[in-house]
Write an enzyme that holds these catalytic residues in place. Structure first.
Site, PDB file in Angstrom:
ATOM      1  N   GLY A  92      22.833  45.035  56.752  1.00  0.00           N
ATOM      2  CA  GLY A  92      21.945  45.527  57.807  1.00  0.00           C
ATOM      3  C   GLY A  92      22.828  46.334  58.741  1.00  0.00           C
ATOM      4  N   ASP A 103      25.505  47.609  47.604  1.00  0.00           N
ATOM      5  CA  ASP A 103      26.825  47.244  48.106  1.00  0.00           C
ATOM      6  C   ASP A 103      27.725  48.472  48.173  1.00  0.00           C
ATOM      7  OD1 ASP A 103      29.562  46.260  48.243  1.00  0.00           O
ATOM      8  OD2 ASP A 103      28.661  44.280  47.910  1.00  0.00           O
ATOM      9  N   HIS A 151      20.865  42.654  66.171  1.00  0.00           N
ATOM     10  CA  HIS A 151      22.338  42.510  66.110  1.00  0.00           C
ATOM     11  C   HIS A 151      22.928  42.268  67.502  1.00  0.00           C
ATOM     12  CE1 HIS A 151      22.432  44.923  62.099  1.00  0.00           C
ATOM     13  NE2 HIS A 151      22.537  43.628  61.850  1.00  0.00           N
ATOM     14  N   ASN A 201      35.811  46.970  56.934  1.00  0.00           N
ATOM     15  CA  ASN A 201      36.585  46.981  55.691  1.00  0.00           C
ATOM     16  C   ASN A 201      36.774  48.331  55.021  1.00  0.00           C
ATOM     17  OD1 ASN A 201      37.039  44.079  55.402  1.00  0.00           O
ATOM     18  ND2 ASN A 201      34.803  44.000  55.285  1.00  0.00           N
ATOM     19  N   LYS A 227      22.969  28.576  56.897  1.00  0.00           N
ATOM     20  CA  LYS A 227      24.406  28.825  57.038  1.00  0.00           C
ATOM     21  C   LYS A 227      24.869  28.045  58.252  1.00  0.00           C
ATOM     22  CE  LYS A 227      26.238  33.471  56.150  1.00  0.00           C
ATOM     23  NZ  LYS A 227      26.133  34.807  56.754  1.00  0.00           N
ATOM     24  N   GLU A 265      29.554  36.649  65.116  1.00  0.00           N
ATOM     25  CA  GLU A 265      28.297  36.236  65.762  1.00  0.00           C
ATOM     26  C   GLU A 265      28.260  34.720  65.973  1.00  0.00           C
ATOM     27  OE1 GLU A 265      26.829  38.723  62.673  1.00  0.00           O
ATOM     28  OE2 GLU A 265      25.149  39.370  63.905  1.00  0.00           O
ATOM     29  N   ARG A 299      20.641  30.818  65.622  1.00  0.00           N
ATOM     30  CA  ARG A 299      20.409  32.255  65.703  1.00  0.00           C
ATOM     31  C   ARG A 299      18.913  32.487  65.488  1.00  0.00           C
ATOM     32  NH1 ARG A 299      22.339  36.966  61.567  1.00  0.00           N
ATOM     33  NH2 ARG A 299      21.557  38.678  62.815  1.00  0.00           N
ATOM     34  N   LEU A 348      28.053  48.101  61.056  1.00  0.00           N
ATOM     35  CA  LEU A 348      27.699  48.609  59.733  1.00  0.00           C
ATOM     36  C   LEU A 348      27.912  47.533  58.673  1.00  0.00           C
ATOM     37  CD1 LEU A 348      29.436  52.114  60.073  1.00  0.00           C
ATOM     38  CD2 LEU A 348      27.148  51.434  60.835  1.00  0.00           C
ATOM     39  N   GLY A 349      26.825  46.841  58.323  1.00  0.00           N
ATOM     40  CA  GLY A 349      26.877  45.823  57.276  1.00  0.00           C
ATOM     41  C   GLY A 349      25.749  46.086  56.301  1.00  0.00           C
ATOM     42  N   ASN A 385      22.508  29.402  61.237  1.00  0.00           N
ATOM     43  CA  ASN A 385      21.793  30.644  60.949  1.00  0.00           C
ATOM     44  C   ASN A 385      20.897  30.329  59.760  1.00  0.00           C
ATOM     45  OD1 ASN A 385      20.913  33.205  60.474  1.00  0.00           O
ATOM     46  ND2 ASN A 385      22.940  34.126  60.310  1.00  0.00           N
ATOM     47  N   ARG A 397      17.359  48.744  53.108  1.00  0.00           N
ATOM     48  CA  ARG A 397      16.273  49.179  54.006  1.00  0.00           C
ATOM     49  C   ARG A 397      16.350  50.684  54.246  1.00  0.00           C
ATOM     50  NH1 ARG A 397      17.515  44.820  58.638  1.00  0.00           N
ATOM     51  NH2 ARG A 397      18.725  43.635  57.117  1.00  0.00           N
TER      52      ARG A 397
HETATM   53  P1  ADP Z   1      25.307  41.299  56.589  1.00  0.00           P
HETATM   54  O1  ADP Z   1      25.932  40.344  57.592  1.00  0.00           O
HETATM   55  O2  ADP Z   1      24.335  42.269  57.164  1.00  0.00           O
HETATM   56  O3  ADP Z   1      24.846  40.647  55.327  1.00  0.00           O
HETATM   57  P2  ADP Z   1      28.040  42.189  56.290  1.00  0.00           P
HETATM   58  O4  ADP Z   1      28.425  42.562  57.665  1.00  0.00           O
HETATM   59  O5  ADP Z   1      28.628  40.973  55.697  1.00  0.00           O
HETATM   60  O6  ADP Z   1      26.476  42.240  56.097  1.00  0.00           O
HETATM   61  O7  ADP Z   1      28.410  43.423  55.351  1.00  0.00           O
HETATM   62  C1  ADP Z   1      28.183  43.336  53.980  1.00  0.00           C
HETATM   63  C2  ADP Z   1      28.450  44.675  53.358  1.00  0.00           C
HETATM   64  O8  ADP Z   1      29.788  45.120  53.701  1.00  0.00           O
HETATM   65  C3  ADP Z   1      28.463  44.596  51.842  1.00  0.00           C
HETATM   66  O9  ADP Z   1      27.199  44.795  51.337  1.00  0.00           O
HETATM   67  C4  ADP Z   1      29.382  45.735  51.475  1.00  0.00           C
HETATM   68  O10 ADP Z   1      28.595  46.872  51.230  1.00  0.00           O
HETATM   69  C5  ADP Z   1      30.228  45.986  52.706  1.00  0.00           C
HETATM   70  N1  ADP Z   1      31.655  45.803  52.448  1.00  0.00           N
HETATM   71  C6  ADP Z   1      32.387  44.676  52.499  1.00  0.00           C
HETATM   72  N2  ADP Z   1      33.674  44.933  52.187  1.00  0.00           N
HETATM   73  C7  ADP Z   1      33.753  46.254  51.946  1.00  0.00           C
HETATM   74  C8  ADP Z   1      34.809  47.156  51.584  1.00  0.00           C
HETATM   75  N3  ADP Z   1      36.040  46.733  51.395  1.00  0.00           N
HETATM   76  N4  ADP Z   1      34.490  48.446  51.432  1.00  0.00           N
HETATM   77  C9  ADP Z   1      33.233  48.877  51.603  1.00  0.00           C
HETATM   78  N5  ADP Z   1      32.220  48.106  51.954  1.00  0.00           N
HETATM   79  C10 ADP Z   1      32.469  46.815  52.119  1.00  0.00           C
END
Ligand code: ADP
Length: 394
Positions: A209, A280, A177, A332, A13, A382, A89, A206-207, A6, A238
């Site tokens: 992104g 975050d 995604h 999480n 990565k 992924e 990717r 939900l990340g 990636n 975003r």
């Molecule tokens: P991406 O792959 O889009 O970079 P991820 O799927 O790794 O994102 O998600 C990252 C986000 O997940 C972090 O910015 C954070 O906001 C959130 N996150 C991770 N652990 C927790 C948690 N325990 N509680 C709330 N949010 C979390």
């Protein structure tokens, strides 16, 4: 062995898998090459030990050579030819509908689609160029983030704009995604023992992104991200969907170009913009618990938008087998999952509080027995999807 890549403009990565198609997949090591073109930092996690080296990565080719030389030093490979395939990717492959060996035509498609993914496709191309040189005997396979969404029908992928914009310039919803959605659909079919071809799901990725997909009969019917990954839900930095007139208005107010304001929509908006604290979700959950109103507002707005889209997507399906949460926040944060479900008023969807607060393994049912629709958390992977897709070409 199969290497999954990636790559961005300054980082790569990677995850190395053993090649055992019929057996359980095995991750040998994983890592990150960063600060490419600046100086170079390489981190590899091998046998649960993490090692970091400071390197000289003038370009992606040097970084790839550096990564593979460390594989040799660690005794993971003896010769480069042991890497039999590399899966990449790629964010936007245009009209390519499935993982494909990167021949000249596919390379050109990735190149031609740079204008649709200017932040992402160039990073993939420089990595592909590097591997072409460094691993000339390996099969190189492109895995496209938008490909899963090729089944979205015209009425869902067209914007209400002059039709020539689509016909001449391909202005449409692509969706992203896709590797995560493909993984979730296949995993849910496998673990629920339901037939993939009949599955109707609402998946919330939900990340940092964030996006959602409406899955009908195992295929994408609609998704929240659009022409670029800037559209749809509010995200870490975003904005997601906004009134398009804001763009021109703010270029005047800030004396900026359209590109500069678009950069602010990509990097300074969303959770970060609204809270003024952080992109975050973990930081915002803490700040919100301490009574920070802006943090609470940002979190509530994020949850409300996801809840609204769950209802919107349910409305497109004849029945729903499951609502699924995945990715960093989805996997999480029990608080955000609860907050989202609490904001769905019209349907009787309820979480089981104990199940929602339990540690998430790979596949957890978190809804209560009386919930009108079952709700699950599934960990997305992924890289595993890229690995499995790439194996098919060996
Ligand atoms: P991406 O792959 O889009 O970079 P991820 O799927 O790794 O994102 O998600 C990252 C986000 O997940 C972090 O910015 C954070 O906001 C959130 N996150 C991770 N652990 C927790 C948690 N325990 N509680 C709330 N949010 C979390």
């Amino acid at each position: 062995m199969v290497l999954v890549i990636n790559s961005g403009s300054s980082s790569i990565k990677f995850k190395l898998y053993s090649k055992q198609p019929s057996q359980h997949e095995q991750v040998i090591l994983e890592g990150l090459a960063e600060r490419i073109t600046l100086d170079g930092v390489l981190t590899i996690k091998y046998k649960s030990e993490k090692t970091t080296w400071h390197m000289d990565f003038q370009n992606h080719e040097k970084a790839v050579k550096g990564i593979l030389s460390k594989f040799q030093e660690l005794g993971v490979i003896k010769t480069i030819d042991e890497i039999v395939a590399v899966g990449f990717r790629v964010v936007n492959g245009g009209l390519i509908t499935e993982p494909t060996v990167i021949n000249e035509v596919v390379y050109k498609a990735i190149f031609d689609n740079i204008e649709f993914a200017p932040l992402h496709n160039p990073g993939a191309l420089v990595a592909i160029d590097a591997f072409k040189k460094v691993t000339p005997n390996a099969v190189l396979v492109g895995n496209f983030d938008n490909a899963f969404h090729h089944t979205i029908p015209k009425d869902n992928f067209l914007y209400p704009l002059p039709i020539e914009w689509y016909q001449k310039y391909n202005v449409r919803k692509f969706g992203f995604h896709g590797l995560s959605y493909q993984y979730i659909v296949e995993k849910f079919a496998e673990l629920s023992k339901l037939n993939k071809e009949n599955l109707n799901l609402v998946v919330c990725h939900l990340g940092s992104g964030s996006s959602m997909a409406c899955i009908k009969n195992g295929e994408s019917l609609d998704t929240t991200m659009g022409f670029t990954p800037l559209g749809g839900l509010m995200m870490g930095t975003r904005s997601g969907d906004i009134d398009p007139s804001i763009l021109e208005f703010m270029t005047k107010k800030l004396s900026m170009t359209i590109s500069e304001v678009t950069e602010l929509l990509n990097k300074k908006s969303g959770l970060l913009g609204l809270s003024g604290i952080s992109a975050d979700m973990r930081d915002l959950t803490i700040a919100s618990a301490k009574g920070d109103e802006q943090a609470s507002l940002a979190v509530n707005k994020y949850e409300q938008l996801v809840a609204d889209h769950i209802v919107k997507f349910i409305n497109k399906l004849p029945y729903v087998d499951a609502i699924i949460f995945t990715a960093g926040i989805g996997e999480n944060s029990s608080e955000n999952r609860q907050g989202i479900i609490d904001k769905i008023k019209i349907l009787n969807i309820n979480l089981d509080q104990t199940a929602n607060n339990e540690k998430i393994e790979n596949f957890n049912l978190i809804s209560a027995e009386n919930s009108a629709i079952p709700v699950y958390v599934i960990k997305t992977d992924e890289e595993s999807m890229i690995y499995q897709n790439t194996l098919k070409f060996l």
